[in-house]
Design a protein around this motif. Structure first.
Motif, short mmCIF file in Angstrom:
data_model
loop_
_atom_site.label_atom_id
_atom_site.label_comp_id
_atom_site.label_asym_id
_atom_site.label_seq_id
_atom_site.Cartn_x
_atom_site.Cartn_y
_atom_site.Cartn_z
N VAL A 82 54.50 16.28 43.05
CA VAL A 82 54.24 17.49 43.71
C VAL A 82 54.80 18.66 43.29
O VAL A 82 54.35 19.86 43.34
CB VAL A 82 54.46 17.00 45.13
CG1 VAL A 82 53.46 16.23 45.60
CG2 VAL A 82 56.02 16.88 45.41
N ARG A 83 56.09 18.47 42.76
CA ARG A 83 56.78 19.64 42.10
C ARG A 83 56.07 20.50 41.04
O ARG A 83 55.86 21.70 40.97
CB ARG A 83 58.18 19.24 41.68
CG ARG A 83 59.19 19.30 42.63
CD ARG A 83 60.41 18.62 42.08
NE ARG A 83 61.65 18.92 42.85
CZ ARG A 83 62.62 18.27 43.06
NH1 ARG A 83 62.94 17.35 42.00
NH2 ARG A 83 63.71 18.21 43.74
N ALA A 85 52.83 19.87 40.72
CA ALA A 85 51.50 20.32 41.08
C ALA A 85 51.54 21.67 41.66
O ALA A 85 50.79 22.50 41.39
CB ALA A 85 51.14 19.15 41.87
N ARG A 86 52.76 22.07 42.34
CA ARG A 86 52.89 23.39 42.91
C ARG A 86 53.12 24.43 41.93
O ARG A 86 52.51 25.51 42.25
CB ARG A 86 54.09 23.15 43.95
CG ARG A 86 54.53 24.60 44.68
CD ARG A 86 55.40 24.47 45.79
NE ARG A 86 56.88 24.14 45.04
CZ ARG A 86 57.98 23.95 46.05
NH1 ARG A 86 57.90 24.35 47.25
NH2 ARG A 86 58.87 24.01 45.40
N GLN A 87 53.84 24.02 41.14
CA GLN A 87 53.83 25.03 39.65
C GLN A 87 52.57 25.35 39.23
O GLN A 87 52.35 26.32 38.83
CB GLN A 87 54.84 24.50 38.64
CG GLN A 87 56.26 24.57 39.21
CD GLN A 87 57.48 24.05 38.08
OE1 GLN A 87 56.77 23.44 37.18
NE2 GLN A 87 58.59 24.15 38.40
N GLY A 89 49.66 25.30 40.83
CA GLY A 89 48.91 26.27 41.99
C GLY A 89 48.14 25.50 42.82
O GLY A 89 47.33 25.70 43.79
N THR A 91 47.66 22.92 46.09
CA THR A 91 48.40 23.33 47.57
C THR A 91 48.48 21.81 48.31
O THR A 91 49.22 21.69 49.14
CB THR A 91 47.63 24.09 48.36
OG1 THR A 91 46.22 23.35 48.57
CG2 THR A 91 47.24 25.51 47.81
N HIS A 92 47.50 21.00 47.88
CA HIS A 92 47.62 19.44 48.77
C HIS A 92 47.43 18.28 47.70
O HIS A 92 46.88 18.55 46.58
CB HIS A 92 46.28 19.41 49.54
CG HIS A 92 46.60 20.41 50.60
ND1 HIS A 92 46.41 21.85 50.70
CD2 HIS A 92 46.61 19.86 52.02
CE1 HIS A 92 46.69 22.11 51.81
NE2 HIS A 92 46.71 21.41 52.85
N ILE A 168 51.58 20.37 50.05
CA ILE A 168 52.61 20.24 49.12
C ILE A 168 53.82 21.06 49.53
O ILE A 168 55.13 20.54 49.30
CB ILE A 168 51.94 20.61 47.65
CG1 ILE A 168 51.16 19.78 47.05
CG2 ILE A 168 53.27 20.73 46.60
CD1 ILE A 168 50.39 20.04 45.78
N ASP A 169 53.85 21.98 49.90
CA ASP A 169 54.72 22.98 50.05
C ASP A 169 55.80 22.15 51.19
O ASP A 169 57.14 22.11 51.22
CB ASP A 169 54.63 24.37 50.78
CG ASP A 169 54.05 25.42 49.75
OD1 ASP A 169 54.43 24.71 48.48
OD2 ASP A 169 53.52 26.49 49.94
N ASP A 170 55.23 21.60 52.21
CA ASP A 170 55.79 21.04 53.23
C ASP A 170 56.63 19.69 52.83
O ASP A 170 57.89 19.50 53.01
CB ASP A 170 54.87 20.76 54.40
CG ASP A 170 54.38 21.91 55.25
OD1 ASP A 170 55.30 22.67 55.76
OD2 ASP A 170 53.19 22.28 55.35
N VAL A 172 57.55 18.96 49.86
CA VAL A 172 58.65 19.30 48.87
C VAL A 172 59.97 19.73 49.73
O VAL A 172 61.03 19.28 49.56
CB VAL A 172 58.26 20.35 47.78
CG1 VAL A 172 59.50 20.72 47.11
CG2 VAL A 172 57.23 19.82 46.69
#
Length: 260
Positions: A82-83, A85-87, A89, A91-92, A168-170, A172
């Motif tokens: 997920v780290r 994946a967030r980089q 772009g 979101t889920h 993802i943000d939550d 992480v």
């Protein structure tokens, strides 16, 4: 009414020595995913798995492979995924176990639930067949009871089922704020901590299948070791719950008033 916030999801599969089942898991996810990219995080698997994964990446341009050189645990593999994946772009993340127990046919229903509720944790609620191991089916009821107690019955349909969609943000944020939840304790602790964070919980029914050795089934679950890990986890979560109890009660009261 405001339109739901658009989401950008991917399918994330942590794996460790899954055997031949990984081939079908990845291909089924690609077929049922409606074009969603599939990321596999290899958590220090054996050479046979490394070779299988290399073939899958070569065959399918929608498959991305991340790798730990040594085994760190399921939660650690998900966090690596997920780290990254967030980089990129996303979101889920829809998580699937590598052993084929989770039904790829339900991916569409999970993604639709996440599109309707982008702020929510979408939890899989397993539907067991008659031949499911009784010890596994009954034993999870204990973890489910404690997870719901620790969240004031926020609505965790199943604390252990790993087919889920995480914002993802939550995810992480809670993982980087917690020392634990890196191994088998990841699934229940993630559900509890995200409920504490205030995420709505949406449950989606999904049939689960257990494969025996003749069907290339692989299980890394160890009753003694992993149950001890769960007991320690729930002791920690119970202590955290008691500290948060006034805030949880206030949130519940506020939500009840808002619905009136």
């Amino acid at each position: 009414m405001n339109a739901p916030t658009p989401i950008h999801p991917l399918i994330l599969i942590p794996c460790f020595d899954p055997g031949p089942r990984i081939d079908e898991t990845v291909r089924s996810a690609l077929t049922a995913g409606g074009g969603l990219p599939v990321w596999v995080v290899d958590d220090g698997s054996d050479p046979a798995t490394v070779e299988r994964l290399a073939h899958l990446v070569a065959e399918h341009e929608s498959v991305t492979l991340l790798r730990h050189e040594t085994n760190h645990g399921k939660g650690a593999a998900v966090l690596t995924g997920v780290r990254a994946a967030r980089q990129a772009g996303f979101t889920h993340a829809l998580t699937l176990d590598a052993d084929g127990q989770h039904p790829a046919a339900c991916i569409g229903a999970f993604v639709e639930a996440a599109r309707e509720h982008p702020e929510a944790l979408v939890l899989g609620r397993p539907v067991f067949s008659a031949d499911a191991p009784a010890l596994r089916v009954q034993g999870r009821k204990i973890s489910n009871f404690w997870a719901n107690l620790e969240t004031l019955w926020a609505g965790i349909g199943d604390s252990l089922f790993g087919m889920r969609i995480y914002p993802i943000d939550d995810l992480v944020a809670v993982m980087e704020d917690a020392r634990w939840m890196r191994r088998f304790d990841f699934d229940p602790e993630a559900a509890v901590r995200l409920a504490w964070r205030g995420l709505p919980l949406v449950n989606v029914d999904a049939p689960v299948r257990y494969f025996d050795a003749e069907e290339d089934g692989v299980s890394h679950f160890r009753y003694g070791r992993d149950n001890r890990l769960l007991i320690w986890m729930h002791l920690r979560l119970l202590a955290g719950f008691l500290r948060r109890l006034p805030r949880l009660l206030m949130r519940r009261r506020h939500n009840g008033q808002a619905r009136r």
